[in-house]
Design a protein around this motif. Structure first.
Motif, PDB file in Angstrom:
ATOM      1  N   TYR A   1       0.836  -1.201   0.000  1.00  0.00           N
ATOM      2  CA  TYR A   1       0.000   0.000   0.000  1.00  0.00           C
ATOM      3  C   TYR A   1       0.874   1.255   0.000  1.00  0.00           C
ATOM      4  O   TYR A   1       1.938   1.289   0.614  1.00  0.00           O
ATOM      5  N   ILE A   2       0.394   2.256  -0.717  1.00  0.00           N
ATOM      6  CA  ILE A   2       1.005   3.580  -0.676  1.00  0.00           C
ATOM      7  C   ILE A   2      -0.078   4.576  -0.287  1.00  0.00           C
ATOM      8  O   ILE A   2      -1.271   4.235  -0.245  1.00  0.00           O
ATOM      9  N   ASP A   3       0.326   5.788  -0.003  1.00  0.00           N
ATOM     10  CA  ASP A   3      -0.660   6.792   0.386  1.00  0.00           C
ATOM     11  C   ASP A   3      -1.327   7.389  -0.850  1.00  0.00           C
ATOM     12  O   ASP A   3      -0.688   7.570  -1.894  1.00  0.00           O
ATOM     13  N   SER A   4      -2.598   7.713  -0.748  1.00  0.00           N
ATOM     14  CA  SER A   4      -3.351   8.265  -1.881  1.00  0.00           C
ATOM     15  C   SER A   4      -2.714   9.547  -2.416  1.00  0.00           C
ATOM     16  O   SER A   4      -2.868   9.879  -3.595  1.00  0.00           O
ATOM     17  N   ALA A   5      -1.989  10.256  -1.562  1.00  0.00           N
ATOM     18  CA  ALA A   5      -1.334  11.488  -2.008  1.00  0.00           C
ATOM     19  C   ALA A   5      -0.221  11.201  -2.998  1.00  0.00           C
ATOM     20  O   ALA A   5       0.235  12.112  -3.701  1.00  0.00           O
ATOM     21  N   ASP A   6       0.225   9.927  -3.086  1.00  0.00           N
ATOM     22  CA  ASP A   6       1.321   9.551  -3.983  1.00  0.00           C
ATOM     23  C   ASP A   6       0.829   8.958  -5.302  1.00  0.00           C
ATOM     24  O   ASP A   6       1.598   8.330  -6.034  1.00  0.00           O
ATOM     25  N   VAL A   7      -0.457   9.138  -5.627  1.00  0.00           N
ATOM     26  CA  VAL A   7      -1.022   8.585  -6.867  1.00  0.00           C
ATOM     27  C   VAL A   7      -1.843   9.638  -7.593  1.00  0.00           C
ATOM     28  O   VAL A   7      -2.582  10.403  -6.969  1.00  0.00           O
ATOM     29  N   LYS A   8      -1.699   9.632  -8.932  1.00  0.00           N
ATOM     30  CA  LYS A   8      -2.561  10.455  -9.779  1.00  0.00           C
ATOM     31  C   LYS A   8      -3.040   9.592 -10.940  1.00  0.00           C
ATOM     32  O   LYS A   8      -2.286   8.772 -11.475  1.00  0.00           O
ATOM     33  N   PRO A   9      -4.285   9.756 -11.362  1.00  0.00           N
ATOM     34  CA  PRO A   9      -4.809   8.919 -12.448  1.00  0.00           C
ATOM     35  C   PRO A   9      -4.222   9.250 -13.816  1.00  0.00           C
ATOM     36  O   PRO A   9      -4.301   8.445 -14.743  1.00  0.00           O
ATOM     37  N   GLU A  10      -3.619  10.432 -13.950  1.00  0.00           N
ATOM     38  CA  GLU A  10      -3.044  10.832 -15.233  1.00  0.00           C
ATOM     39  C   GLU A  10      -1.621  11.328 -15.026  1.00  0.00           C
ATOM     40  O   GLU A  10      -1.273  11.867 -13.976  1.00  0.00           O
ATOM     41  N   ALA A  11      -0.794  11.115 -16.071  1.00  0.00           N
ATOM     42  CA  ALA A  11       0.612  11.527 -16.001  1.00  0.00           C
ATOM     43  C   ALA A  11       0.713  13.039 -15.860  1.00  0.00           C
ATOM     44  O   ALA A  11      -0.091  13.790 -16.417  1.00  0.00           O
TER      45      ALA A  11
END
Length: 678
Positions: free
Chosen positions: A420-430
């Motif tokens: 698991y990673i934190d949601s702040a470390d993910v974006k749906p688009e580049a």
């Protein structure tokens, strides 16, 4: 005081004659104290101590002596319970004061209670009566208020060189000077004894000091010395049905305890006259009094009345809520005694009134926690990540407890292909400016020595729910190395993130409407790596001590909360973490702070402009022309004071009292402006 090398360091406004010790008083005090220089910290046990008290403790136990140049071996500070108001005091508060003082590391030379000197205080009152300087007064509360209004008007006329007997409206002698003021000494002694014996109903009469009703200082207008209260005292017990007032008590106890420097905040500056008058009247030793500015911190309130209302209204969890500025709240939030004492040393103690930004306290925490908060990896708002081509089931990774000090050891965590990673470390688009997980983006996984490229980001309902990636051995260096928590080896926990309790830097009279609704955000599905298990055991938590704090890498500092029920041996129960402070002020927060500071500066400029404009408004026109009161009133008395509101109803006494305070401030501002012109 030969032990003082800088006697000019703590000097207050002189009060001629009254503040002077006779040669024998000075000699007796010098013999009793020797080389010791003594201060005191005297809180009332009617609530929990707050950070303003931490500043006072720092001043009385340390900084005052530093300013005076007193050697450590000659310093003494008494810790005194100023317990003269049993209706608002309790055993809970008494215990909390001592616990907080002890936790902060201050060691008083002696712990005392004002209530243990009730007999001495009573004897002082009798002495005043015998000298014709105190009398039993049966005026009602309303009559006393009327008397004070009359005195205020007369003093104002005298200040302008006028004759109050000619220029002020005539009133009954029952009110001015007061029909009980000239009661005989014999009758006053008898009536005071009747008060002590409980022969009068509560509130039926008081003992007042016969002071100076012509003084421009209202505190000299026959202040109350004793009042009747049929309330059991939490420390003294049932022995008394009348209790001394603060104004009567604190100066006498200062003298009795041989205090050299009586240090208080600036709102008590107007009490210098009454403080010294009473000691002069009783022929007692007179300490030196020094006033310093009160601590004001942005986005909070330090009024005990307001703090109590926050607790009673359940706006917060209690006196020790992590959002509260109480010492108990700050301790539960994760601030250590080193954090608070460092902060108090940093701001110092002066007579200048100013608003201290919260970031100064936060920075003190960062400095103090950096070397004591063990590292760990955690995710506050988890997003599942799966590596599609990982070889093997797991990998053991070594993580240093304190990267800056390898001697303090390390701990192992297990990396698995699902984590698991934190949601702040993910974006749906580049995004070229984002270095976390996004389609086609290359990311490093900290401590696992693995580089992965993001293949897919799944979104549901506008929220990222899962990420798929693959290991790559390409030579390109990732722009970021992210922390993670294994999907298999983890401990579920609750994380409570905190922000300012109030949405504005300086809460106003409408402070209840300015409470920040987002001051606490709870993340109930957070995860932390298992290495912290033994340090988060519920048996280790203690509300009167500092619980274990951690640095969650790349997130901030967090502390184990008292609500934790986790038992390491069984793995059952819940760990609760409170956010203390971020690792550093990020761009967003800095921008927000700058915007807040700019807004505060604009607000300050507006206030100054308004105050300047008010100086052109006379006292009689104050409530008619000041914009704050526009349309609020329909009728006024001959002096321009509101008598009826906009609906035609009479102004209530409680509202009138507040209005009088505002008018007094305006009068003072006009007087100061007139002096400045001269």
């Amino acid at each position: 005081m030969s032990s003082v090398t800088n006697s000019d360091a703590l000097v207050g406004r002189p009060i001629p004659v009254w503040d002077q010790n006779t040669p024998s008083q000075a000699s007796d005090h010098a013999k009793a104290n020797g080389n010791v220089v003594r201060t005191r910290f005297p809180p009332e046990p009617n609530g929990y101590l707050h950070i303003g008290h931490a500043k006072s403790m720092n001043m009385n136990f340390s900084l005052a002596f530093e300013k005076l140049g007193v050697a450590p071996e000659n310093r003494e500070t008494y810790f005194r319970y100023d317990d003269t108001n049993p209706e608002k005091e309790s055993k809970e508060y008494i215990d909390s004061l001592l616990n907080d003082l002890t936790w902060l590391g201050w060691k008083p030379a002696k712990t005392t209670y004002s209530s243990e000197s009730f007999e001495f205080l009573h004897d002082c009152a009798v002495k005043l009566i015998k000298k014709g300087l105190a009398y039993v007064c049966f005026l009602t509360k309303e009559e006393v208020e009327k008397q004070r209004e009359v005195l205020k008007k007369r003093v104002a006329v005298i200040a302008k060189g006028g004759d109050p007997d000619k220029q002020c409206e005539s009133v009954s002698t029952d009110i001015f000077p007061g029909k009980y003021r000239n009661t005989s000494i014999a009758d006053n002694l008898r009536l005071f004894e009747d008060m002590r014996k409980g022969k009068f109903p509560e509130g039926h009469c008081t003992l007042r000091m016969k002071m100076d009703i012509t003084s421009p200082n209202p505190n000299m207008h026959d202040s109350m010395a004793y009042r009747i209260k049929y309330t059991r005292h939490p420390h003294a017990g049932d022995g008394w049905c009348m209790y001394p007032s603060y104004d009567f008590t604190h100066c006498i106890i200062d003298s009795l305890e041989g205090i050299d420097y009586s240090i208080c905040t600036l709102e008590f500056e107007t009490r210098r006259e009454s403080y010294y008058w009473l000691l002069w009247a009783l022929d007692l030793y007179k300490p030196r009094v020094y006033e310093m500015s009160r601590l004001n911190i942005a986005h909070t309130v330090l009024s005990k009345r307001r703090l109590l209302k926050l607790v009673e209204s359940k706006t917060v969890r209690g006196w020790d809520d992590p959002r509260m500025p109480t010492i108990s709240g700050l301790r539960r939030r994760g601030y250590t005694k080193e954090c608070l004492n460092t902060f108090c040393n940093d701001i110092g103690a002066t007579r200048n009134m100013n608003l201290v930004e919260v970031n100064r306290l936060e920075q003190a925490a960062r400095v103090c926690l950096a070397d004591v908060a063990r590292r760990a990896m955690a995710v506050v708002d988890p997003v599942k990540v799966t590596i599609s081509n990982f070889s093997g089931e797991s990998k053991t990774c070594t993580v240093p407890n304190f990267p800056q000090n390898p001697a303090l050891g390390s701990h192992d965590v297990i990396f698995t292909p699902t984590f698991y990673i934190d949601s702040a470390d993910v974006k749906p688009e580049a995004d070229a400016n984002f270095f976390g997980f996004a389609p086609t983006q290359l990311v490093g996984l900290k401590y696992a020595d693995i580089k992965v490229r993001c293949d897919e980001v799944k979104v549901s309902g506008g929220k990222v729910v899962e990420v798929t990636c693959s290991v790559t051995d390409e030579d390109t260096k990732p722009k970021s190395y992210l922390t993670w928590v294994s999907a298999v080896h983890n401990i579920p926990c609750e994380v409570r993130k905190y922000d300012h309790l109030f949405s504005v830097p300086e809460p106003s009279d409408k402070w209840e409407e300015e409470v920040n609704a987002s001051s606490e955000v709870v993340y109930s599905s957070a995860l932390v790596d298992p290495s912290v298990a033994s340090l988060c055991n519920a048996g280790l938590t203690d509300k009167w001590k500092s619980n274990n704090a951690f640095q969650f890498e790349r997130i901030g500092y967090f502390v184990v909360d008292d609500d934790t029920t986790y038992v390491a041996e069984t793995g059952k129960g819940k760990i609760v973490f409170n956010s203390i402070v971020s690792l550093k002020e990020d761009v967003a927060k800095t921008t927000k702070k700058d915007a807040t500071a700019s807004a505060a500066a604009d607000a300050q400029r507006q206030r100054q402009a308004i105050l300047k404009a008010r100086l052109s408004i006379s006292k009689s026109d104050f409530f008619k022309k000041v914009s704050d009161y526009a349309g609020m009133f329909s009728k006024y008395d001959e002096e321009g004071f509101p008598t009826h509101d906009a609906k035609g109803e009479e102004v209530k006494k409680s509202a009138a009292k507040k209005l009088k305070k505002e008018l007094a401030k305006h009068e003072k501002a006009l007087a100061n402006a007139a002096k400045a012109k001269k």
